[in-house]
Design an enzyme around this catalytic site. Structure first.
Site, mmCIF file in Angstrom:
data_model
loop_
_atom_site.group_PDB
_atom_site.id
_atom_site.type_symbol
_atom_site.label_atom_id
_atom_site.label_comp_id
_atom_site.label_asym_id
_atom_site.label_seq_id
_atom_site.Cartn_x
_atom_site.Cartn_y
_atom_site.Cartn_z
ATOM 1 C CG ASP A 38 -1.717 -1.078 1.654
ATOM 2 O OD1 ASP A 38 -2.444 -1.534 0.304
ATOM 3 O OD2 ASP A 38 -1.730 -1.681 2.677
ATOM 4 C CD GLU A 204 -9.218 -3.457 -0.251
ATOM 5 O OE1 GLU A 204 -9.593 -3.289 0.775
ATOM 6 O OE2 GLU A 204 -8.599 -4.180 -0.541
#
Length: 312
Positions: A38, A204
């Protein structure tokens, strides 16, 4: 004559070679410590920095080219006491999906704390004058979610609109992705949330960028965090308004499960996602099939087609 003919032949051979290069050739050739999940990418002066999921909020420092990386000190040596108030079941000092941007003379890093599969989550904020100084201010809670909410307060993304106003996009699974305007003095929400994307199988990691009159929303879908068995991929849509509606290339709304695939990986790089867009590049992680499926940083130049769609 021979020189001209040779030059034409060399150019043709180069063009053919570039046409048959594998997809991975579009990624920057990175060296050093590139372990990341991420990632959020930031350029400060002639240095690059990447912030990523991990203990204490992980930081990588890059050289002036952004190609060679080393591990830098994490932001949190120990967890702030207020974390346990909002996420009592958080794994100790485990920080998720940070997002770093420069705005109003400061560097702002939003991040999430949670526990896997739960929407008892919180988004926090730290700030600094410069990353390279290493002096961070804890700005506390930004927003939270509980089991009573239909959204999940993780995966924050700071977005500055075309008029210079700050917004925060966020969300994961549940009712999907949201966006809320921020007070530029506090960098915390003001006003109501707006839904910008949802998908029955989950969506997401919003990342929004503005280009030539359009806002582009990138998001991650499908299965993450399974190493080489991950099916994560990056999709996108665009809108004239930062609050949507965002439509994909086929005209389908991202609120109705739409999304054009941007990157689905290749034989080596499995499950790309957790993306960030900025400084003319797109950064994301992918699982390296040549290294036991470990997540690593990928960076590519972000390009635009003649009809205004992103590519790399």
């Amino acid at each position: 004559m021979f020189t001209k003919r040779f030059r034409r032949q060399a150019l043709a051979a180069a063009a053919l070679a570039s046409a048959i290069l594998p997809a991975s050739a579009a990624h920057w050739a990175l060296t050093g410590d590139v372990g990341a999940h991420d990632p959020s990418i930031l350029r400060e002066g002639d240095r690059w920095f990447t912030f990523s999921t991990g203990e204490g909020l992980q930081v990588l420092a890059g050289d002036s080219t952004g190609r060679n990386w080393t591990r830098a000190p994490r932001i949190f040596l120990s967890p702030p006491s207020w974390w346990k108030t909002y996420v009592p079941n958080q794994k100790a000092n485990d920080v998720w999906a940070p997002d770093a941007h420069q705005f109003n003379g400061k560097v702002w890093v939003y991040y999430a704390i949670s526990s896997f599969g739960s929407n008892t989550s919180a988004i926090g904020l730290v700030s600094a004058t410069k990353v390279s100084d290493g002096r961070w201010t804890d700005n506390g809670l930004v927003l939270r979610s509980t089991s009573a909410n239909d959204y999940n307060a993780i995966d924050p993304n700071l977005v500055i609109d075309a008029s210079g106003n700050p917004w925060l996009a966020f969300g994961s699974f549940w009712s999907g992705l949201k966006i809320v305007r921020l007070n530029p003095s506090t960098m915390k929400p003001t006003g109501s949330q707006t839904s910008i994307a949802k998908r029955s199988a989950g969506i997401e990691a919003p990342a929004i960028t503005y280009n030539n009159g359009w806002y582009y929303l990138f998001a991650s879908i499908d299965k993450c965090c399974q190493g080489v068995n991950s099916t994560y991929k990056i999709i996108y849509g665009r809108s004239r308004s930062i609050t949507g509606p965002y439509l994909d290339k086929a005209g389908k709304s991202l609120l109705s499960g739409g999304g054009t695939v941007f990157d689905a990986g290749n034989a080596r790089w499995k499950g790309p996602g957790g993306q960030d867009v900025g400084h003319g590049v797109i950064a994301r992680h992918a699982y390296d099939a040549t290294d036991n499926g470990n997540p690593k940083l990928l960076i590519s130049d972000l390009k635009w087609t003649s009809d205004g769609w992103p590519t790399y």
